[in-house]
Design a protein around this motif. Structure first.
Motif, PDB file in Angstrom:
ATOM      1  N   LEU A 137       0.806  -1.183   0.202  1.00 54.26           N
ATOM      2  CA  LEU A 137       0.008  -0.013  -0.205  1.00 54.26           C
ATOM      3  C   LEU A 137       0.710   1.204   0.082  1.00 54.26           C
ATOM      4  CD1 LEU A 137      -2.892  -0.926   2.397  1.00 54.26           C
ATOM      5  CD2 LEU A 137      -2.705  -1.347   0.150  1.00 54.26           C
ATOM      6  N   ASP A 138       1.885   1.093   0.613  1.00 61.12           N
ATOM      7  CA  ASP A 138       2.865   2.223   0.859  1.00 61.12           C
ATOM      8  C   ASP A 138       3.544   2.729  -0.478  1.00 61.12           C
ATOM      9  OD1 ASP A 138       2.300   3.657   3.049  1.00 61.12           O
ATOM     10  OD2 ASP A 138       3.696   2.319   4.191  1.00 61.12           O
TER      11      ASP A 138
ATOM     12  N   THR B  36      -2.979   7.820   6.342  1.00 61.05           N
ATOM     13  CA  THR B  36      -3.020   6.363   6.053  1.00 61.05           C
ATOM     14  C   THR B  36      -2.256   6.161   4.465  1.00 61.05           C
ATOM     15  OG1 THR B  36      -5.046   5.788   5.031  1.00 61.05           O
ATOM     16  CG2 THR B  36      -5.034   5.896   7.395  1.00 61.05           C
ATOM     17  N   PRO B  37      -2.083   5.101   4.059  1.00 63.50           N
ATOM     18  CA  PRO B  37      -1.456   4.818   2.938  1.00 63.50           C
ATOM     19  C   PRO B  37      -2.356   4.848   1.698  1.00 63.50           C
ATOM     20  CG  PRO B  37      -0.614   3.079   4.435  1.00 63.50           C
ATOM     21  CD  PRO B  37      -1.309   4.083   5.076  1.00 63.50           C
ATOM     22  N   LEU B  38      -3.904   4.805   2.152  1.00 64.60           N
ATOM     23  CA  LEU B  38      -4.691   4.817   1.269  1.00 64.60           C
ATOM     24  C   LEU B  38      -5.039   6.438   0.760  1.00 64.60           C
ATOM     25  CD1 LEU B  38      -7.518   2.114   1.872  1.00 64.60           C
ATOM     26  CD2 LEU B  38      -5.381   2.087   0.285  1.00 64.60           C
ATOM     27  N   GLY B  39      -4.694   7.126   2.135  1.00 64.23           N
ATOM     28  CA  GLY B  39      -5.094   8.649   1.913  1.00 64.23           C
ATOM     29  C   GLY B  39      -3.860   9.492   1.137  1.00 64.23           C
ATOM     30  N   GLN B  40      -2.622   8.932   1.287  1.00 64.13           N
ATOM     31  CA  GLN B  40      -1.537   9.732   0.856  1.00 64.13           C
ATOM     32  C   GLN B  40      -0.428   8.758   0.838  1.00 64.13           C
ATOM     33  OE1 GLN B  40      -0.711  14.082   2.198  1.00 64.13           O
ATOM     34  NE2 GLN B  40       0.478  12.853   3.751  1.00 64.13           N
TER      35      GLN B  40
ATOM     36  N   PRO C 169       3.319   9.249   0.616  1.00 63.90           N
ATOM     37  CA  PRO C 169       4.523  10.256   0.576  1.00 63.90           C
ATOM     38  C   PRO C 169       5.974   9.634  -0.441  1.00 63.90           C
ATOM     39  CG  PRO C 169       3.804   9.916   2.776  1.00 63.90           C
ATOM     40  CD  PRO C 169       3.157   8.858   1.601  1.00 63.90           C
ATOM     41  N   LEU C 170       6.186   8.074  -0.340  1.00 59.27           N
ATOM     42  CA  LEU C 170       7.296   7.674  -1.364  1.00 59.27           C
ATOM     43  C   LEU C 170       7.077   8.389  -2.500  1.00 59.27           C
ATOM     44  CD1 LEU C 170       7.876   4.068   0.403  1.00 59.27           C
ATOM     45  CD2 LEU C 170       8.672   6.516   0.898  1.00 59.27           C
ATOM     46  N   ASP C 171       5.869   8.040  -3.121  1.00 60.81           N
ATOM     47  CA  ASP C 171       5.552   8.603  -4.675  1.00 60.81           C
ATOM     48  C   ASP C 171       5.740  10.090  -4.927  1.00 60.81           C
ATOM     49  OD1 ASP C 171       4.569   5.863  -4.875  1.00 60.81           O
ATOM     50  OD2 ASP C 171       2.445   6.263  -5.183  1.00 60.81           O
ATOM     51  N   LEU C 172       5.589  10.699  -3.596  1.00 61.06           N
ATOM     52  CA  LEU C 172       5.697  12.263  -3.775  1.00 61.06           C
ATOM     53  C   LEU C 172       7.342  12.714  -3.689  1.00 61.06           C
ATOM     54  CD1 LEU C 172       2.702  13.212  -1.687  1.00 61.06           C
ATOM     55  CD2 LEU C 172       3.015  13.464  -4.041  1.00 61.06           C
ATOM     56  N   GLY C 173       8.133  11.492  -3.174  1.00 58.16           N
ATOM     57  CA  GLY C 173       9.624  11.760  -3.191  1.00 58.16           C
ATOM     58  C   GLY C 173      10.272  11.733  -1.907  1.00 58.16           C
TER      59      GLY C 173
ATOM     60  N   SER D 117      -8.825   0.453  17.670  1.00 52.09           N
ATOM     61  CA  SER D 117      -8.546   0.809  19.223  1.00 52.09           C
ATOM     62  C   SER D 117      -8.182  -0.262  20.308  1.00 52.09           C
ATOM     63  CB  SER D 117      -9.666   1.632  19.741  1.00 52.09           C
ATOM     64  OG  SER D 117     -10.039   2.557  18.849  1.00 52.09           O
ATOM     65  N   ASP D 118      -7.508  -1.541  19.588  1.00 55.90           N
ATOM     66  CA  ASP D 118      -7.325  -2.470  20.561  1.00 55.90           C
ATOM     67  C   ASP D 118      -5.792  -3.144  20.184  1.00 55.90           C
ATOM     68  OD1 ASP D 118      -7.432  -3.683  17.864  1.00 55.90           O
ATOM     69  OD2 ASP D 118      -9.080  -4.759  18.210  1.00 55.90           O
ATOM     70  N   LEU D 119      -4.925  -2.276  19.743  1.00 51.49           N
ATOM     71  CA  LEU D 119      -3.319  -2.671  19.593  1.00 51.49           C
ATOM     72  C   LEU D 119      -2.584  -1.605  19.639  1.00 51.49           C
ATOM     73  CD1 LEU D 119      -2.571  -2.632  16.248  1.00 51.49           C
ATOM     74  CD2 LEU D 119      -4.053  -4.692  16.311  1.00 51.49           C
ATOM     75  N   LEU D 120      -1.306  -1.842  19.777  1.00 50.17           N
ATOM     76  CA  LEU D 120      -0.095  -0.967  19.428  1.00 50.17           C
ATOM     77  C   LEU D 120       0.719  -1.522  18.261  1.00 50.17           C
ATOM     78  CD1 LEU D 120       0.901  -0.183  23.217  1.00 50.17           C
ATOM     79  CD2 LEU D 120      -0.375   1.524  21.392  1.00 50.17           C
ATOM     80  N   LEU D 121       0.801  -0.419  17.398  1.00 54.55           N
ATOM     81  CA  LEU D 121       1.785  -1.033  16.114  1.00 54.55           C
ATOM     82  C   LEU D 121       2.138   0.202  15.623  1.00 54.55           C
ATOM     83  CD1 LEU D 121       2.041  -4.013  15.042  1.00 54.55           C
ATOM     84  CD2 LEU D 121       0.413  -3.591  13.424  1.00 54.55           C
ATOM     85  N   GLY D 122       3.225  -0.007  14.496  1.00 53.41           N
ATOM     86  CA  GLY D 122       3.837   0.929  13.876  1.00 53.41           C
ATOM     87  C   GLY D 122       4.598   0.281  12.800  1.00 53.41           C
ATOM     88  N   HIS D 123       5.224   1.220  11.894  1.00 52.84           N
ATOM     89  CA  HIS D 123       5.832   0.822  10.807  1.00 52.84           C
ATOM     90  C   HIS D 123       6.659   1.871  10.061  1.00 52.84           C
ATOM     91  CE1 HIS D 123       2.559   2.257   7.852  1.00 52.84           C
ATOM     92  NE2 HIS D 123       3.740   2.365   6.873  1.00 52.84           N
ATOM     93  N   VAL D 124       7.749   1.425   9.130  1.00 51.41           N
ATOM     94  CA  VAL D 124       8.540   2.446   8.589  1.00 51.41           C
ATOM     95  C   VAL D 124       8.638   1.815   7.119  1.00 51.41           C
ATOM     96  CG1 VAL D 124      10.446   3.582   8.025  1.00 51.41           C
ATOM     97  CG2 VAL D 124       9.755   3.444  10.417  1.00 51.41           C
ATOM     98  N   SER D 125       8.328   2.468   5.987  1.00 54.65           N
ATOM     99  CA  SER D 125       8.362   2.026   4.451  1.00 54.65           C
ATOM    100  C   SER D 125       9.497   2.853   4.050  1.00 54.65           C
ATOM    101  CB  SER D 125       7.166   1.789   3.873  1.00 54.65           C
ATOM    102  OG  SER D 125       6.564   0.977   4.570  1.00 54.65           O
TER     103      SER D 125
END
Length: 384
Positions: free
Chosen positions: A74-75, A188-192, A194-198, A214-222
């Protein structure tokens, strides 16, 4: 039988959200594999990781990979998951910035990122410069990024919802030899994308809208850079900031409905922002997709779809208390992007310099008419 690999470019958001990360179907197996609960894996008589086999969960795990494949698709890059959104932000900075480096941060972005910079990065010798979101593009345009190692953007910003021109800042950072990381949590990746924008990195606190329950903690970097990916992977291997297997699995499961959730949240946010703007008890309504909002023109050009977060201001803390006492659907809670409609008085946390009555509204997926009716009941009480 189906196939795996990058998602076709022509597929819509709903299809992509459901099928991102899918492996080739095998008869008799579930549509989505269950979480793998394991720390060590059998080695047999082969060297560790021979033939790509898993050896130890801190460095490789099949459930992490499934979630990361889905988010990366998605990203538009390669993804690494982390235990929380702040673990992802920390990795994006600490893996790539060293003592003495200049780091440009939004002065009005997520307060925990600023606390990380003030209490940890500055202690480690990083030269942190704080610039308001709406001024970062101007700093970039003037060529004032010379000598910077990294610029971090958050757009739309949290909680003020200002939008910054990612492509313009990306051109400037590239010219200055700096890296650009974009916190894409609100969009979110469906709303924007950033990698495509440079941008070099896109960061998400997946606790919020991406997983949305609202039931978990999670993060990511792409990232689209193999070099940056390897550096981030090494940082995560060394620091151990991986998520739990069940959280990664639950995140992958939950993001299947992202398109549906964003659709309802965006429609409700449009109605909520209009109702807030029309009410005499409310000032300072912000929603980037609302005509007349200072960020409207850029948001509609840069972003792919609306988000469900609105900000506004009531008179004071007591007005907020009256509002909450009169509502049934607007729940007082922090975070945002979940299926429940919530309202958060930001001043109570102490991290944002905002008026006592400043509120961040997170529109859930309840019926829009019900949410707006409940909002108006609360506003009448607030005005009382």
């Amino acid at each position: 039988m189906g196939s795996t690999g990058p998602l076709p470019a022509g597929w819509g958001d709903g299809t992509r959200a459901v099928h991102a990360g899918d492996a080739p179907p095998v008869p008799g197996t579930p549509l989505r594999p269950s979480p793998v609960f394991a720390a060590p894996f059998h080695l047999g008589d082969l060297p560790p990781r021979a033939g790509g086999a898993d050896a130890y969960a801190r460095t490789e795990h099949p459930t992490y990979r499934a979630f990361e494949t889905a988010v990366g698709e998605l990203d538009g890059g390669r993804c690494l998951s982390y235990a929380t959104g702040m673990a992802a932000v920390s990795a994006a900075v600490l893996a790539l910035v060293s003592a003495g480096d200049r780091l440009v941060l939004p002065a009005d972005g997520y307060y925990a990122t600023r606390l990380l910079a003030r209490d940890e990065l500055e202690r480690l010798g990083v030269q942190v410069e704080y610039v308001p979101t709406l001024e970062i593009a101007g700093v970039a345009a003037r060529g004032d990024l010379e000598g910077a190692r990294m610029v971090v953007l958050e757009t739309p910003s949290n909680p003020h919802l200002d939008v910054c021109d990612v492509a313009a800042v990306a051109r400037a950072t590239r010219a200055a030899g700096a890296l650009l990381a974009v916190d894409n949590t609100t969009a979110t990746p469906l709303g924007q994308r950033p990698l495509d924008l440079g941008a070099d990195l896109t960061v998400g606190a997946d606790t919020k809208a991406l997983t949305g329950h609202s039931d978990l903690l999670l993060g990511h970097v792409s990232t689209a850079s193999d070099e940056l990916y390897d550096r981030l992977k090494g940082w995560r291997d060394h620091t151990g900031a991986t998520p739990g297997a069940f959280d990664a699995w639950l995140g992958h499961r939950s993001m299947s409905t992202l398109d549906l959730r964003l659709g309802r949240q965006g429609a409700t946010a449009a109605a909520v922002s209009a109702a807030l703007a029309d009410h005499p008890a409310v000032t300072g309504v912000r929603w980037p997709w609302r005509p007349g909002d200072p960020s409207h023109a850029l948001a509609t050009r840069q972003m792919l779809r609306p988000n469900g977060v609105v900000s506004a201001e009531l008179a004071d803390e007591s007005a907020v208390s009256r509002f909450l006492a009169a509502t049934r659907l607007w729940t007082a809670a922090t975070s945002f992007g979940g299926v429940h409609s919530t309202v958060d008085r930001r001043a109570q946390w102490g991290g944002d310099v905002v008026p006592a009555g400043f509120l961040r509204f997170s529109c859930g997926i309840e019926d829009t008419a019900d949410v707006v009716a409940d909002l108006l009941a609360g506003l009448e009480a607030a005005a009382g």
